[in-house]
Design a protein around this motif. Structure first.
Motif, PDB file in Angstrom:
ATOM      1  N   GLY A  19      -2.428  -3.994   7.789  1.00  0.00           N
ATOM      2  CA  GLY A  19      -1.998  -2.707   8.325  1.00  0.00           C
ATOM      3  C   GLY A  19      -2.821  -2.282   9.524  1.00  0.00           C
ATOM      4  O   GLY A  19      -2.774  -1.128   9.941  1.00  0.00           O
ATOM      5  N   SER A  21      -3.733  -1.463  13.080  1.00  0.00           N
ATOM      6  CA  SER A  21      -2.865  -0.962  14.152  1.00  0.00           C
ATOM      7  C   SER A  21      -3.491  -1.179  15.528  1.00  0.00           C
ATOM      8  O   SER A  21      -4.703  -1.122  15.684  1.00  0.00           O
ATOM      9  CB  SER A  21      -2.616   0.534  13.945  1.00  0.00           C
ATOM     10  OG  SER A  21      -1.833   1.055  15.002  1.00  0.00           O
ATOM     11  N   SER A  28      -6.945   2.818  11.155  1.00  0.00           N
ATOM     12  CA  SER A  28      -7.194   1.382  10.996  1.00  0.00           C
ATOM     13  C   SER A  28      -7.731   0.762  12.281  1.00  0.00           C
ATOM     14  O   SER A  28      -8.571  -0.136  12.243  1.00  0.00           O
ATOM     15  CB  SER A  28      -5.927   0.653  10.540  1.00  0.00           C
ATOM     16  OG  SER A  28      -4.907   0.754  11.505  1.00  0.00           O
ATOM     17  N   ASN A  46      -0.610  -7.544  10.619  1.00  0.00           N
ATOM     18  CA  ASN A  46       0.422  -6.525  10.782  1.00  0.00           C
ATOM     19  C   ASN A  46       1.586  -7.155  11.542  1.00  0.00           C
ATOM     20  O   ASN A  46       1.405  -7.590  12.685  1.00  0.00           O
ATOM     21  CB  ASN A  46      -0.130  -5.322  11.556  1.00  0.00           C
ATOM     22  CG  ASN A  46       0.836  -4.152  11.602  1.00  0.00           C
ATOM     23  OD1 ASN A  46       2.048  -4.331  11.609  1.00  0.00           O
ATOM     24  ND2 ASN A  46       0.290  -2.952  11.679  1.00  0.00           N
ATOM     25  N   ILE A  75      -7.167  -2.992   2.957  1.00  0.00           N
ATOM     26  CA  ILE A  75      -5.756  -2.612   3.000  1.00  0.00           C
ATOM     27  C   ILE A  75      -5.591  -1.198   3.532  1.00  0.00           C
ATOM     28  O   ILE A  75      -6.145  -0.243   2.993  1.00  0.00           O
ATOM     29  CB  ILE A  75      -5.102  -2.738   1.605  1.00  0.00           C
ATOM     30  CG1 ILE A  75      -5.234  -4.171   1.087  1.00  0.00           C
ATOM     31  CG2 ILE A  75      -3.641  -2.290   1.653  1.00  0.00           C
ATOM     32  CD1 ILE A  75      -4.714  -4.372  -0.325  1.00  0.00           C
ATOM     33  N   ARG A  77      -2.360   0.425   3.942  1.00  0.00           N
ATOM     34  CA  ARG A  77      -0.924   0.630   3.764  1.00  0.00           C
ATOM     35  C   ARG A  77      -0.744   1.793   2.805  1.00  0.00           C
ATOM     36  O   ARG A  77      -1.615   2.082   1.990  1.00  0.00           O
ATOM     37  CB  ARG A  77      -0.249  -0.617   3.162  1.00  0.00           C
ATOM     38  CG  ARG A  77      -0.217  -1.851   4.028  1.00  0.00           C
ATOM     39  CD  ARG A  77       0.737  -1.777   5.213  1.00  0.00           C
ATOM     40  NE  ARG A  77       2.061  -1.263   4.952  1.00  0.00           N
ATOM     41  CZ  ARG A  77       3.121  -1.973   4.596  1.00  0.00           C
ATOM     42  NH1 ARG A  77       3.017  -3.279   4.416  1.00  0.00           N
ATOM     43  NH2 ARG A  77       4.292  -1.396   4.404  1.00  0.00           N
ATOM     44  N   ASP A  78       0.396   2.441   2.868  1.00  0.00           N
ATOM     45  CA  ASP A  78       0.714   3.497   1.932  1.00  0.00           C
ATOM     46  C   ASP A  78       0.634   2.929   0.511  1.00  0.00           C
ATOM     47  O   ASP A  78       0.983   1.771   0.277  1.00  0.00           O
ATOM     48  CB  ASP A  78       2.124   4.019   2.231  1.00  0.00           C
ATOM     49  CG  ASP A  78       2.439   5.259   1.436  1.00  0.00           C
ATOM     50  OD1 ASP A  78       2.848   5.102   0.272  1.00  0.00           O
ATOM     51  OD2 ASP A  78       2.267   6.369   1.967  1.00  0.00           O
ATOM     52  N   TYR A  81       3.008   0.482  -1.226  1.00  0.00           N
ATOM     53  CA  TYR A  81       3.060  -0.920  -0.833  1.00  0.00           C
ATOM     54  C   TYR A  81       1.836  -1.724  -1.276  1.00  0.00           C
ATOM     55  O   TYR A  81       1.786  -2.934  -1.067  1.00  0.00           O
ATOM     56  CB  TYR A  81       3.183  -1.046   0.693  1.00  0.00           C
ATOM     57  CG  TYR A  81       4.383  -0.346   1.254  1.00  0.00           C
ATOM     58  CD1 TYR A  81       5.668  -0.806   0.990  1.00  0.00           C
ATOM     59  CD2 TYR A  81       4.231   0.787   2.037  1.00  0.00           C
ATOM     60  CE1 TYR A  81       6.776  -0.153   1.502  1.00  0.00           C
ATOM     61  CE2 TYR A  81       5.339   1.442   2.554  1.00  0.00           C
ATOM     62  CZ  TYR A  81       6.604   0.976   2.282  1.00  0.00           C
ATOM     63  OH  TYR A  81       7.696   1.625   2.781  1.00  0.00           O
ATOM     64  N   THR A  82       0.852  -1.067  -1.855  1.00  0.00           N
ATOM     65  CA  THR A  82      -0.405  -1.740  -2.144  1.00  0.00           C
ATOM     66  C   THR A  82      -0.248  -2.870  -3.148  1.00  0.00           C
ATOM     67  O   THR A  82      -0.828  -3.955  -2.968  1.00  0.00           O
ATOM     68  CB  THR A  82      -1.470  -0.724  -2.606  1.00  0.00           C
ATOM     69  OG1 THR A  82      -1.575   0.298  -1.617  1.00  0.00           O
ATOM     70  CG2 THR A  82      -2.821  -1.381  -2.760  1.00  0.00           C
ATOM     71  N   MET A  85       0.998  -5.823  -1.404  1.00  0.00           N
ATOM     72  CA  MET A  85      -0.043  -6.438  -0.582  1.00  0.00           C
ATOM     73  C   MET A  85      -1.019  -7.235  -1.463  1.00  0.00           C
ATOM     74  O   MET A  85      -1.442  -8.327  -1.092  1.00  0.00           O
ATOM     75  CB  MET A  85      -0.813  -5.376   0.219  1.00  0.00           C
ATOM     76  CG  MET A  85       0.021  -4.608   1.226  1.00  0.00           C
ATOM     77  SD  MET A  85       0.787  -5.665   2.480  1.00  0.00           S
ATOM     78  CE  MET A  85       2.463  -5.770   1.880  1.00  0.00           C
ATOM     79  N   THR A 104      -9.410  -1.206  -0.941  1.00  0.00           N
ATOM     80  CA  THR A 104      -8.355  -0.265  -0.566  1.00  0.00           C
ATOM     81  C   THR A 104      -8.984   0.989   0.026  1.00  0.00           C
ATOM     82  O   THR A 104      -9.911   1.560  -0.553  1.00  0.00           O
ATOM     83  CB  THR A 104      -7.456   0.103  -1.763  1.00  0.00           C
ATOM     84  OG1 THR A 104      -8.224   0.715  -2.792  1.00  0.00           O
ATOM     85  CG2 THR A 104      -6.753  -1.137  -2.313  1.00  0.00           C
ATOM     86  N   VAL A 108      -5.114   4.744  -0.907  1.00  0.00           N
ATOM     87  CA  VAL A 108      -4.276   3.557  -0.747  1.00  0.00           C
ATOM     88  C   VAL A 108      -4.053   2.838  -2.073  1.00  0.00           C
ATOM     89  O   VAL A 108      -3.033   2.193  -2.272  1.00  0.00           O
ATOM     90  CB  VAL A 108      -4.898   2.598   0.307  1.00  0.00           C
ATOM     91  CG1 VAL A 108      -4.210   1.261   0.319  1.00  0.00           C
ATOM     92  CG2 VAL A 108      -4.837   3.240   1.692  1.00  0.00           C
TER      93      VAL A 108
END
Length: 138
Positions: A19, A21, A28, A46, A75, A77-78, A81-82, A85, A104, A108
């Motif tokens: 994730g 960015s 992130s 990503n 991680i 990610r929302d 979605y963890t 992942m 996390t 997360v």
């Protein structure tokens, strides 16, 4: 299993960031930049980017070249979605035998993700900021 954050951070050299960015205003990006500036090899993951911070960005964990060892997977990610992942990390691990710490970021983690990681024998850090813990340990 209780985590000793300072030991995890001290022992790590390579950190995959799921994730990560390329948007410099995203958390992130800021944390990846901080970790890189503090001597870690960053491996951005990503599917939305070809590169982050001038580094190749991989679509999934399975796309990371085998030449890289991964000590921590961070991680971003929302939480919905963890678990997905974590399953991706478990599947990746089966292909190369690596067992990185799954970390996390704040808000997360999910119960399902934590259970998956623990059942597969991974160390799991729940809802902690890697940058904050690094700052505390140095």
């Amino acid at each position: 299993m209780a985590a000793n954050y300072a030991d995890i951070i001290k022992e790590a050299e390579n950190i995959a960031i799921i994730g990560c960015s390329a948007n410099r205003y995203r958390t992130s990006y800021h944390i990846a930049s901080y970790l890189r500036d503090n001597g870690y090899r960053i491996i951005p993951v990503n599917p939305n980017y070809d590169e982050v911070l001038g580094l190749p960005c991989y679509d999934t964990m399975n796309d990371i070249p085998e030449k890289y060892s991964v000590d921590i997977v961070d991680i971003f990610r929302d939480s919905q979605y963890t678990a997905e992942m974590v399953q991706q990390i478990i599947d990746w691990s089966k292909n190369n035998g690596q067992k990185p710490v799954i970390w996390t970021q704040l808000d997360v983690s999910s119960k399902e993700a934590e259970e998956l990681a623990k059942e597969a024998g991974f160390r799991y850090v729940k809802n902690e900021c890697l940058m904050v813990q690094h700052e505390k340990s140095t």
